[in-house]
Design a protein around this motif. Structure first.
Motif, PDB file in Angstrom:
ATOM      1  N   ALA A  12       0.834  -1.208   0.000  1.00  0.00           N
ATOM      2  CA  ALA A  12       0.000   0.000   0.000  1.00  0.00           C
ATOM      3  C   ALA A  12       0.864   1.252   0.000  1.00  0.00           C
ATOM      4  O   ALA A  12       0.567   2.244  -0.673  1.00  0.00           O
ATOM      5  CB  ALA A  12      -0.923  -0.007   1.216  1.00  0.00           C
ATOM      6  N   ASP A  13       1.952   1.179   0.750  1.00  0.00           N
ATOM      7  CA  ASP A  13       2.852   2.323   0.882  1.00  0.00           C
ATOM      8  C   ASP A  13       3.543   2.666  -0.445  1.00  0.00           C
ATOM      9  O   ASP A  13       3.949   3.800  -0.674  1.00  0.00           O
ATOM     10  CB  ASP A  13       3.899   1.980   1.951  1.00  0.00           C
ATOM     11  CG  ASP A  13       4.640   3.210   2.453  1.00  0.00           C
ATOM     12  OD1 ASP A  13       4.041   4.297   2.460  1.00  0.00           O
ATOM     13  OD2 ASP A  13       5.815   3.080   2.820  1.00  0.00           O
ATOM     14  N   LEU A  30       2.245   2.354  -3.580  1.00  0.00           N
ATOM     15  CA  LEU A  30       1.386   2.645  -4.738  1.00  0.00           C
ATOM     16  C   LEU A  30       1.611   4.049  -5.271  1.00  0.00           C
ATOM     17  O   LEU A  30       1.861   4.983  -4.520  1.00  0.00           O
ATOM     18  CB  LEU A  30      -0.084   2.486  -4.350  1.00  0.00           C
ATOM     19  CG  LEU A  30      -0.558   1.067  -4.024  1.00  0.00           C
ATOM     20  CD1 LEU A  30      -1.983   1.112  -3.518  1.00  0.00           C
ATOM     21  CD2 LEU A  30      -0.461   0.174  -5.249  1.00  0.00           C
ATOM     22  N   GLU A  31       1.498   4.181  -6.577  1.00  0.00           N
ATOM     23  CA  GLU A  31       1.615   5.519  -7.173  1.00  0.00           C
ATOM     24  C   GLU A  31       0.235   6.109  -7.414  1.00  0.00           C
ATOM     25  O   GLU A  31       0.049   7.316  -7.381  1.00  0.00           O
ATOM     26  CB  GLU A  31       2.344   5.460  -8.519  1.00  0.00           C
ATOM     27  CG  GLU A  31       3.666   4.688  -8.509  1.00  0.00           C
ATOM     28  CD  GLU A  31       3.445   3.218  -8.779  1.00  0.00           C
ATOM     29  OE1 GLU A  31       2.446   2.869  -9.418  1.00  0.00           O
ATOM     30  OE2 GLU A  31       4.282   2.413  -8.329  1.00  0.00           O
ATOM     31  N   THR A  32      -0.751   5.232  -7.675  1.00  0.00           N
ATOM     32  CA  THR A  32      -2.068   5.738  -8.070  1.00  0.00           C
ATOM     33  C   THR A  32      -2.963   6.088  -6.880  1.00  0.00           C
ATOM     34  O   THR A  32      -3.922   6.820  -7.019  1.00  0.00           O
ATOM     35  CB  THR A  32      -2.821   4.697  -8.931  1.00  0.00           C
ATOM     36  OG1 THR A  32      -2.748   3.439  -8.267  1.00  0.00           O
ATOM     37  CG2 THR A  32      -2.185   4.570 -10.297  1.00  0.00           C
ATOM     38  N   VAL A  33      -2.640   5.549  -5.739  1.00  0.00           N
ATOM     39  CA  VAL A  33      -3.411   5.863  -4.536  1.00  0.00           C
ATOM     40  C   VAL A  33      -2.434   6.490  -3.547  1.00  0.00           C
ATOM     41  O   VAL A  33      -1.378   5.934  -3.289  1.00  0.00           O
ATOM     42  CB  VAL A  33      -4.046   4.595  -3.930  1.00  0.00           C
ATOM     43  CG1 VAL A  33      -4.800   4.918  -2.656  1.00  0.00           C
ATOM     44  CG2 VAL A  33      -4.962   3.913  -4.943  1.00  0.00           C
ATOM     45  N   GLU A  47      -0.716   7.966  -0.028  1.00  0.00           N
ATOM     46  CA  GLU A  47      -0.621   7.464   1.337  1.00  0.00           C
ATOM     47  C   GLU A  47      -1.714   8.077   2.204  1.00  0.00           C
ATOM     48  O   GLU A  47      -2.271   7.404   3.074  1.00  0.00           O
ATOM     49  CB  GLU A  47       0.762   7.773   1.913  1.00  0.00           C
ATOM     50  CG  GLU A  47       1.006   6.995   3.198  1.00  0.00           C
ATOM     51  CD  GLU A  47       2.361   7.293   3.801  1.00  0.00           C
ATOM     52  OE1 GLU A  47       3.364   7.116   3.093  1.00  0.00           O
ATOM     53  OE2 GLU A  47       2.405   7.703   4.981  1.00  0.00           O
ATOM     54  N   GLU A 100      -4.675   8.883   1.293  1.00  0.00           N
ATOM     55  CA  GLU A 100      -5.936   8.178   1.029  1.00  0.00           C
ATOM     56  C   GLU A 100      -5.977   6.833   1.755  1.00  0.00           C
ATOM     57  O   GLU A 100      -7.000   6.445   2.315  1.00  0.00           O
ATOM     58  CB  GLU A 100      -6.126   7.964  -0.482  1.00  0.00           C
ATOM     59  CG  GLU A 100      -6.536   9.233  -1.221  1.00  0.00           C
ATOM     60  CD  GLU A 100      -6.606   9.051  -2.736  1.00  0.00           C
ATOM     61  OE1 GLU A 100      -7.533   9.578  -3.343  1.00  0.00           O
ATOM     62  OE2 GLU A 100      -5.708   8.385  -3.309  1.00  0.00           O
ATOM     63  N   ILE A 143      -4.509   6.073   4.476  1.00  0.00           N
ATOM     64  CA  ILE A 143      -4.713   6.332   5.902  1.00  0.00           C
ATOM     65  C   ILE A 143      -6.157   6.754   6.184  1.00  0.00           C
ATOM     66  O   ILE A 143      -6.809   6.220   7.074  1.00  0.00           O
ATOM     67  CB  ILE A 143      -3.713   7.410   6.378  1.00  0.00           C
ATOM     68  CG1 ILE A 143      -2.301   6.801   6.384  1.00  0.00           C
ATOM     69  CG2 ILE A 143      -4.077   7.958   7.748  1.00  0.00           C
ATOM     70  CD1 ILE A 143      -1.190   7.804   6.410  1.00  0.00           C
ATOM     71  N   LYS A 144      -6.641   7.675   5.368  1.00  0.00           N
ATOM     72  CA  LYS A 144      -7.994   8.224   5.549  1.00  0.00           C
ATOM     73  C   LYS A 144      -9.073   7.139   5.499  1.00  0.00           C
ATOM     74  O   LYS A 144     -10.020   7.154   6.279  1.00  0.00           O
ATOM     75  CB  LYS A 144      -8.205   9.220   4.407  1.00  0.00           C
ATOM     76  CG  LYS A 144      -9.298  10.217   4.560  1.00  0.00           C
ATOM     77  CD  LYS A 144      -9.102  11.301   3.482  1.00  0.00           C
ATOM     78  CE  LYS A 144     -10.351  12.097   3.229  1.00  0.00           C
ATOM     79  NZ  LYS A 144     -10.183  13.046   2.097  1.00  0.00           N
ATOM     80  N   TYR A 145      -8.938   6.221   4.559  1.00  0.00           N
ATOM     81  CA  TYR A 145      -9.980   5.226   4.349  1.00  0.00           C
ATOM     82  C   TYR A 145      -9.620   3.852   4.919  1.00  0.00           C
ATOM     83  O   TYR A 145     -10.229   2.844   4.565  1.00  0.00           O
ATOM     84  CB  TYR A 145     -10.290   5.107   2.843  1.00  0.00           C
ATOM     85  CG  TYR A 145     -10.633   6.430   2.214  1.00  0.00           C
ATOM     86  CD1 TYR A 145     -11.677   7.207   2.719  1.00  0.00           C
ATOM     87  CD2 TYR A 145      -9.898   6.915   1.142  1.00  0.00           C
ATOM     88  CE1 TYR A 145     -11.982   8.446   2.162  1.00  0.00           C
ATOM     89  CE2 TYR A 145     -10.202   8.156   0.572  1.00  0.00           C
ATOM     90  CZ  TYR A 145     -11.244   8.904   1.084  1.00  0.00           C
ATOM     91  OH  TYR A 145     -11.542  10.120   0.540  1.00  0.00           O
ATOM     92  N   SER A 146      -8.644   3.827   5.797  1.00  0.00           N
ATOM     93  CA  SER A 146      -8.112   2.546   6.285  1.00  0.00           C
ATOM     94  C   SER A 146      -9.104   1.721   7.086  1.00  0.00           C
ATOM     95  O   SER A 146      -8.935   0.511   7.229  1.00  0.00           O
ATOM     96  CB  SER A 146      -6.863   2.799   7.131  1.00  0.00           C
ATOM     97  OG  SER A 146      -7.198   3.602   8.242  1.00  0.00           O
ATOM     98  N   ALA A 147     -10.145   2.363   7.604  1.00  0.00           N
ATOM     99  CA  ALA A 147     -11.077   1.627   8.469  1.00  0.00           C
ATOM    100  C   ALA A 147     -11.857   0.558   7.720  1.00  0.00           C
ATOM    101  O   ALA A 147     -12.488  -0.292   8.335  1.00  0.00           O
ATOM    102  CB  ALA A 147     -12.046   2.599   9.143  1.00  0.00           C
TER     103      ALA A 147
END
Lengths: 307, 307
Positions: free
Chosen positions: A204-205, A207-210, A212, A214, A216-220
């Protein structure tokens, strides 16, 4: 207050596990003296500030003198060095144990150095959190958790019973196992999950298209469950990977094979195969909750904590 | 008590998400009427027993008549069928939205059927638990959670603002995104974690050398964290896999590539590479906790719940 089980306990290493043991021993009054030793002078000082023991020495050799129980709580890769340091200074009749997450390697590292006059009984309390260091420990960490012993052939039954009594005083349930079997069991229930968690967080760390932020924000929505394990002590886990290599590689191979099968089912739109796998895994969760190994509240009870 | 936002709301699907919306709407008094429709008569009856709405009909077509807001909460694979059923009966000016975990596919399934007279605004509340069905829902599920809209070109700003206001009344924070980007973001923060969790639980279940009872007994050492996600609704997740295929396959490919690198590092004893990865993942956990997306208590606060 429990009874005094050992006159003098030496704790080699005072991280999350060592310091939790120290807190329990103090709280329950299980020993007259608790000598604490750790390689880092800073950590040793912190242990003293926290009043975790009765004396504090940098040298492991000095710490074990006259100790009836020696508990080695260091990253498993440091086991041999510790064994070499303490071996000549162990008191005859002393019990020497450890808390390492891999057992065959710890035995290979320590057993050859142990004098015949001591009882070396490898152990592994299955307890911990994602935090590390002496401040992270707490009394009660071992309560209701398993502690697995992998005794060597010819282990003295009385010594084993005394060690078992110690862990039971800390609230643990005890089990015995062959070291090789222990390493296989732990490879699947603990090592593989940690490795997979570290890996997905790394993916996840990168990725270029998403971004960091995002992630973290949507990690739930799932991801955050992995980050807990991936926040565990890097030194400990590096050593686990290096010292339980065979069992871990076997589990990784199986995991990857299964994932390839699942990936193929996704690519070819095989809904039935997906549904079958996604259904049977539910049963295991139910069994874990029934066995009292997890809490039966949705979302790990995080909502309960929100309020 | 909040104000009435819509005269009549139709909820198509009354599982975990639909029934949580229903509970919030009722509690907050956001609508005069709430019509509930679901395909299973048994579930419909249960919704009525739970008094989740004001009327209950088996037919989705009937449910949407005169509704000002229609919320479709079904597995994403059922989106097109629902769209076909409701399209001819939608009230001009009505807002039609959904809660699906994939957006490009839902748009492809629903948009062609939507009459020009309605406002179709795809949405996705990032909330849920591992439980499913109308009994699993609860008021407050969406509080403090993100809701992402992926509006189509030319979406009416007022309709979007009204829908946003509805979700904000439920306590959500709202965001807007391109559907393709949504699907990529969700592939990494939600879909991949669930697939990996299902996979590892399946791998563990298939072992011959470690028994299922051992896996369950010792699961607290890491494995159990995965079982929560792997206990999620199989139908929902089958559909997610089939309807966000491209993004999921891309994330799976990256994950597997990274895992192969990690596996190689373990095989060749490259401790430095392992340590580097295991260290940088810690930072992400810290950011997630700082962003308020997880609780800052060790072990997800399970210990707090034990007492």
């Amino acid at each position: 207050m429990s009874e005094i089980l050992f006159d003098r306990i030496a704790l080699i290493g005072i991280g999350l596990i060592g310091s939790s043991i120290a807190r329990d021993v103090k709280k329950l009054g299980l020993a007259k003296e608790v000598v604490i030793s750790t390689r880092s002078l800073e950590t040793l000082k912190r242990a003293e500030e926290l009043e975790l023991g009765t004396s504090y020495v940098a040298s492991a050799a000095e710490a074990v003198k006259d100790a009836d129980l020696v508990i080695v709580s260091v990253p498993v890769g440091a086991s041999e060095a510790v064994a070499q340091q303490i071996a000549p200074h162990l008191k005859p009749g002393a019990i020497v144990t450890d808390v390492g997450s891999t057992k065959a390697s710890v035995i290979a590292q320590m057993a050859p150095h142990m004098p015949e006059s001591v009882h070396f009984i490898p152990g592994h309390p299955l307890a911990g959190t994602e935090k590390s260091g002496p401040d992270a420990g707490f009394s009660g960490l071992f309560k209701g958790r398993w502690c697995i012993f992998t005794p060597l052939e010819g282990t003295d039954a009385d010594a084993l019973a005394r060690l078992r009594g110690f862990w039971e005083a800390l609230g643990s349930m005890c089990d015995e196992m062959d070291p090789q079997h222990h390493d296989k069991v732990l490879a699947i229930v603990s090592h593989l999950p940690h490795i997979i968690a570290y890996n997905i967080v790394g993916t996840a760390d990168d990725l270029e298209t998403v971004t960091e932020s995002e992630v973290i924000k949507y990690s739930a929505s799932g991801f955050r469950d992995f980050t807990r394990l991936a926040a565990s002590d890097p030194t400990m886990w590096r050593d686990v990977c290096l010292h339980n290599k065979d069992a871990i590689l076997e589990m990784l191979a199986r995991f990857s094979e299964d994932l390839a099968y699942l990936q193929r089912a996704i690519r070819w739109g095989e809904g039935d195969k997906l549904f079958e796998l996604f259904s049977r895994t539910r049963t295991i969760r139910r069994s874990i909750v029934q066995a009292g190994q997890d809490v039966d509240v949705p979302d790990f009870g995080r909502h309960a904590l929100d309020k």
